[in-house]
Structures are given as C-alpha cells and as structure tokens.
Design an enzyme around this catalytic site. Sequence first.
Site, mmCIF file in Angstrom:
data_model
loop_
_atom_site.group_PDB
_atom_site.id
_atom_site.type_symbol
_atom_site.label_atom_id
_atom_site.label_comp_id
_atom_site.label_asym_id
_atom_site.label_seq_id
_atom_site.Cartn_x
_atom_site.Cartn_y
_atom_site.Cartn_z
ATOM 1 N N GLU A 42 0.828 -1.006 -0.014
ATOM 2 C CA GLU A 42 -0.181 0.128 0.023
ATOM 3 C C GLU A 42 0.891 1.364 0.126
ATOM 4 O O GLU A 42 1.924 1.402 0.745
ATOM 5 C CB GLU A 42 -1.049 0.104 1.422
ATOM 6 C CG GLU A 42 -1.786 1.376 1.297
ATOM 7 C CD GLU A 42 -2.747 1.278 2.409
ATOM 8 O OE1 GLU A 42 -3.504 1.989 2.370
ATOM 9 O OE2 GLU A 42 -2.756 0.468 3.263
ATOM 10 N N ASN A 100 -4.536 4.708 -2.448
ATOM 11 C CA ASN A 100 -5.878 5.320 -2.040
ATOM 12 C C ASN A 100 -6.266 6.521 -2.744
ATOM 13 O O ASN A 100 -5.261 7.711 -2.644
ATOM 14 C CB ASN A 100 -5.754 5.557 -0.475
ATOM 15 C CG ASN A 100 -7.476 5.844 -0.009
ATOM 16 O OD1 ASN A 100 -8.014 6.637 -0.266
ATOM 17 N ND2 ASN A 100 -7.867 5.022 1.022
ATOM 18 N N GLU A 132 -7.688 1.909 -4.010
ATOM 19 C CA GLU A 132 -8.371 1.770 -2.859
ATOM 20 C C GLU A 132 -9.199 2.959 -2.822
ATOM 21 O O GLU A 132 -8.815 4.083 -2.900
ATOM 22 C CB GLU A 132 -7.305 1.776 -1.678
ATOM 23 C CG GLU A 132 -6.377 0.411 -1.706
ATOM 24 C CD GLU A 132 -5.691 0.401 -0.353
ATOM 25 O OE1 GLU A 132 -5.686 1.172 0.580
ATOM 26 O OE2 GLU A 132 -4.889 -0.680 -0.400
ATOM 27 N N ASP A 162 -11.795 -0.006 0.758
ATOM 28 C CA ASP A 162 -10.726 0.452 2.038
ATOM 29 C C ASP A 162 -11.650 0.654 3.284
ATOM 30 O O ASP A 162 -12.884 1.283 3.201
ATOM 31 C CB ASP A 162 -9.970 1.475 1.532
ATOM 32 C CG ASP A 162 -8.806 1.415 2.617
ATOM 33 O OD1 ASP A 162 -8.442 0.501 3.280
ATOM 34 O OD2 ASP A 162 -8.184 2.621 2.546
ATOM 35 N N GLU A 219 -6.587 -5.569 7.774
ATOM 36 C CA GLU A 219 -5.442 -4.459 8.096
ATOM 37 C C GLU A 219 -5.201 -4.382 9.533
ATOM 38 O O GLU A 219 -5.858 -4.963 10.540
ATOM 39 C CB GLU A 219 -6.189 -3.145 7.655
ATOM 40 C CG GLU A 219 -6.311 -2.801 6.364
ATOM 41 C CD GLU A 219 -6.971 -1.410 6.079
ATOM 42 O OE1 GLU A 219 -6.347 -0.700 5.926
ATOM 43 O OE2 GLU A 219 -8.216 -1.240 6.161
#
Length: 275
Positions: A42, A100, A132, A162, A219
């Site tokens: 990420e 993201n 995301e 997400d 996560e």
Amino acid sequence: MENSSNHQWSRRDLLAAIQARQFVPYFQPKIDLVTGRPVSCETLARWVHPVLGILPPSQFIELMEQMDLIDQLTDCLLHQLLACAQDISECNADIGFAINISPITLGKPHMASRICSLVNSYGVACERITIEVTETACADDFAGLLASLVRLRMQGFGISADDFGVGYSSLQELNRMPFTEIKIDRMFVGGVANNRKSQAILEFVVQLADRLHMRTVAEGIETRGELEFVQSLGCSQGQGFYLGSPMPYEDLQDYLVTFAAPEMAGFTDLQYCRG
C-alpha cells in the site's frame, strides 16, 4: 523538533511543498497469508518537511481536500509510485502496488483516462495497480465515481473497498461498485483473538467476499495471535506492523530482496524482516 500539530498550513505552503516534491510515498507490504510472502504494497503519503521532519497524512490530507489540492497530491504520488513499480520490475519483482484515491478525485470525468495514460506511460501493467476507495457513498458525484471505477476495472485495475465495516461503507456499496478486494478495517482485527463479536464479523466478511469472488485483506495485524486468527478464517492477505511497517522505497527493495532469498520460509522469518 517543533510540534507539527500546532501548525496551520496555508494553501501556499501545501502547493509549494507539492511543487518541491516534499510529498513522497512510503510502502507497507501486504502479505499472502498462505505463503507468507509479500505480494503487494500500500502506498502511504508522507511529507518530508525541511524543518519538522517526516509528517503523517493526518497532518495534511484533510487540508488538501479542503483547499482543492488533493488532485495535485495524487498526481505527485502516482508518478513516484509508478517510477518505483517500473524500477522494481527491472529487478524481476512484479509486486503489486495499491494507492488510496479520494472519491472527490475519482468522480471527475477525466480522472480514469488520466490514471490509465499515466500507468501506460511508465510501462506498468494495469493489473499490478489497485485503487483503494473509502466512503464511496459520500461522493459528490456518485455516478461519475462509478463510471470511473468501472472504466478502471475494465482496463485491469484492482478496485478495493478500503476500511470496510466503518464509516459509510456498506453492503449496498459492494453490490453497486466493481470491487475486487475488501480491506477489513483494523478495528475488527485488533484484539480479535479475545473478542467474539469481532471474530464473528471477520468470519462473515471473509465468507461474503469468497462468495462474491473478492480478495480479503486484514488491516492492522500487530500480533502473532491476530495473524493466526485471520489465517484460520481463510483471509487472503494481511497488512500491519507485525508483518511490515511503512517504509521508503530503498528499504522496500531490501525487504523484497530478503524474501527473494531461497532459504526464506515465509512467516517463520517475519521477525527478521521487521528488523
């Protein structure tokens, strides 16, 4: 060092920092929970401030959105992320990258084309990039957001829900959006080994994702117990400080080289890899 929380950044401050390339990507590994090896990362924004040092997103992301600078920040990070993806491919590592992107940005008519063109210009396969998205239900232009995500998905991008389970995420969004992945929020993972409600929620989400042919990412894994529990449920991937902290690209290269060694055996060596 000064206390950065006392600063009120102006639009001029933030724009100057973008132009000076002070915003850089850090990468947190996403680990395959069967093999124990990194399969993706990420991308997390960091501000390398010349006086205050490295600042987390909480210091600037919300302001970027309020001051209409989030598109510029996204573009800046995408360029750097794709340069890293291109470089790492030359080292025979085709690891994926996730980023993201704000629904505000994605809802704009030109954005899907912009992202596709940018990825192609670096020679990176679209399949290696996952977008995301959080709080899709709050998008100012939901139809525009949906159109962008559908177009990106058709080009091969992964689309991730997400922080699933909190905020405005819902089952309705899973039905409407072309998601390929569900990221289960850390609030359900932390302490899960001793929390029956969290265990039930995690089990439900993993089973739901399996029925919908979506990948799941847990996560916020911070302990061995949390890792073992999400593994037992059949969760696809894991992310968190127990598996690897956010790191600059140079450290990511070393991290991946360590896993590439023939003697590495996945989870048995994670303590070594975390340093």
